[in-house]
Design an enzyme around this catalytic site. Structure first.
Site, mmCIF file in Angstrom:
data_model
loop_
_atom_site.group_PDB
_atom_site.id
_atom_site.type_symbol
_atom_site.label_atom_id
_atom_site.label_comp_id
_atom_site.label_asym_id
_atom_site.label_seq_id
_atom_site.Cartn_x
_atom_site.Cartn_y
_atom_site.Cartn_z
ATOM 1 N N SER A 82 50.554 23.186 -5.092
ATOM 2 C CA SER A 82 50.210 22.054 -4.233
ATOM 3 C C SER A 82 48.724 21.737 -4.112
ATOM 4 O O SER A 82 48.358 20.729 -3.520
ATOM 5 C CB SER A 82 50.791 22.267 -2.829
ATOM 6 O OG SER A 82 52.188 22.210 -2.874
ATOM 7 N N LYS B 32 44.589 19.103 6.010
ATOM 8 C CA LYS B 32 45.975 18.770 5.660
ATOM 9 C C LYS B 32 46.887 18.983 6.868
ATOM 10 O O LYS B 32 46.716 19.960 7.617
ATOM 11 C CB LYS B 32 46.405 19.642 4.484
ATOM 12 C CG LYS B 32 47.781 19.367 3.912
ATOM 13 C CD LYS B 32 47.983 20.247 2.681
ATOM 14 C CE LYS B 32 49.398 20.174 2.150
ATOM 15 N NZ LYS B 32 49.577 21.074 0.972
ATOM 16 N N SER C 15 51.781 19.197 -2.872
ATOM 17 C CA SER C 15 51.986 18.576 -1.574
ATOM 18 C C SER C 15 50.699 18.077 -0.926
ATOM 19 O O SER C 15 50.758 17.392 0.091
ATOM 20 C CB SER C 15 52.675 19.573 -0.635
ATOM 21 O OG SER C 15 51.858 20.688 -0.362
#
Length: 472
Positions: free
Chosen positions: A183, A84, A159
């Site tokens: 997230s 990520k 997220s």
């Protein structure tokens, strides 16, 4: 599949080296010599290219992927994956989903990146996230959103939305995610995946989190199978294990232990879940009873200020980024932060004097959480208060007051675990929305209870295997 479904669904599953393998299955095939590690990387890159124009999930491609541990016997050796883009990977820029600065290449791996690579995975690049991970949807003011492969008009969550979109679409079997308010669990719920948020301290800590009064963020992965999440946790534990927590080890299936399960349908802060979500959680409760567990209603009586306090703390994080942003890039300009980030920061500036009281109340949440668990082993609840919204509903272009109202009506269950530091797992419910979107259910545990959560998730998966895009 109808013509409309063909237009809105996208997946990369095909008869290549990856096939239908999850990460554990692919690693086993590589170890046995049935599939070459280089072949797996090549075919994963081809899958990513096949879906990226419709999903917009990748931030950075690594031109020459570096294999890690393919010959070391790691549980996930040779498995292609992504990191990520809020976590440093040496040589790649870390953009945090923001246009407020020009990211520079990281000089070294972040501590978690080293732990992630120790499992043997091969990184293909970095996935997109909303600005600084503040939003539960991966959308932007001036760029294309990350789209949900189950229905490309809908959010992939946030997220860790880029990671979830790639895994659900079959481009890679597993990908890095992290969770500061939901997230990992939110995109897992939106995309029909398994998403385990570990106990605080289970993974190596990042430097930023250690400096905060409450460290909300924990790293992990999103995956298509429970055994992949279990294997990742076991492999990561071999790299580093927190001696203050009980070891998890490799969980390989359900337990014979019968649990007392608390059923929570509406959020502790009073948000009522919608009809489809309630039905999915209630049906899961019935399945657990059929499997021999005891299910009973539970109340989690957290402080009535919790929602406002969490939002204030979120605003503090945005404020700190605005103050320290030049450490990310010399050209950092907080005025270029998106509407959600700006609104959080500006709201905090008006409330900063309340910070000591906010922190005291948030830290006391662990007492209410522990009280709710008296006589229980786990709590079953929704991940989100309503089903996955269409793109635009939570966009940072929405006026801040309206956006916050919508966010609080959506993300009403997950933040408690981040404040308390407890583990929770999102797994796909057996039912879906009328238009076929997944619905996630969440099982939360006491500190250090990852083994219990994984065993229960294994039982649910064995009872009714999770849907995959190739099969619908």
């Amino acid at each position: 599949m109808t013509t409309s479904e063909e237009r809105t669904r996208v997946h990369a599953f095909r008869d290549d080296a990856l096939g239908d393998h999850d990460a554990v299955g692919l690693a086993r095939a590589i170890r046995r010599g049935e599939v070459g590690a280089a072949e797996a990387v090549r075919d994963a890159a081809a899958r990513v290219r096949a879906v990226e124009s419709r999903l917009n999930a990748v931030q950075v491609h690594l031109d020459v992927p570096a294999a890690h541990g393919s010959g070391s016997g790691g549980l996930l050796a040779g498995v292609p994956t992504f990191v990520k883009d809020n976590t440093d990977y040496q040589g790649l820029p870390t953009g945090h989903g923001s246009v407020a600065f020009a990211p520079r290449a990281a000089r070294r791996h972040a501590p978690f990146t080293r732990q992630f690579l120790s499992t043997g995975v091969t990184v293909l690049g970095k996935t997109r996230l909303p600005e600084f991970g503040f939003s539960p949807t991966t959308e932007y003011e001036g760029a294309e959103p990350v789209r949900n492969p189950w229905h490309t008009d809908h959010s992939a969550g946030g997220s860790s939305g880029g990671s979830a979109a790639l895994v659900a679409a079959g481009a890679v079997p597993i990908a890095h995610a992290n969770d500061g308010g939901g997230s990992i669990r939110i995109p897992a719920a939106c995309c029909g995946l398994v998403g385990l948020k570990p106990t605080r301290g289970r993974m190596v800590a990042n430097a930023q989190g250690r400096q905060l009064p409450i460290d909300l963020v924990t790293d992990g992965v999103v995956s298509r199978s429970v055994r992949d999440s279990a294997a990742f946790l076991a492999a990561a534990e071999r790299h580093w294990r927190n001696p203050k927590l009980p070891p998890v080890g490799l969980v390989e299936g359900p337990s014979d232990r019968r649990l007392r399960v608390g059923l929570l349908l509406d959020s502790p802060n009073g948000v009522r879940s919608d009809a489809d979500t309630r039905a999915a959680v209630t049906e899961t409760a019935r399945r657990l009873e059929r499997l021999g567990h005891t299910v009973e209603p539970v109340e989690l009586s957290i402080d009535p200020h919790f929602t406002d306090d969490f939002l204030t703390y979120w605003g503090l994080l945005s404020f700190l980024i605005g103050v320290t942003g030049r450490t990310l890039g010399a050209d950092f300009d907080r005025r270029r932060m998106d509407g959600l980030s700006r609104g959080l920061r500006e709201t905090y500036v008006g409330k900063w004097r309340n910070t000591p009281g906010v922190l005291r109340r948030l830290k006391r949440t662990r007492e209410a959480y522990a009280a709710g668990f008296r006589g229980l082993d786990v709590i079953l609840s929704p991940v989100l208060a309503h089903t996955t919204p269409p793109l635009g509903h939570l966009s940072p272009t929405v006026p801040y007051a309206t956006l916050i109202e919508r966010l609080l009506a959506y993300v009403a269950f997950t933040p408690v675990n981040n404040v308390v530091g407890t583990p929770a797992i999102s797994v796909p419910a057996a039912s879906a929305t009328p238009d076929g979107l997944p619905i996630g259910v969440m099982v939360s545990g006491r500190p250090g209870a990852e083994r219990t959560l994984l065993e229960l998730a294994f039982a649910l998966e064995a009872d009714q295997p999770f849907r995959r895009l190739r099969e619908v």
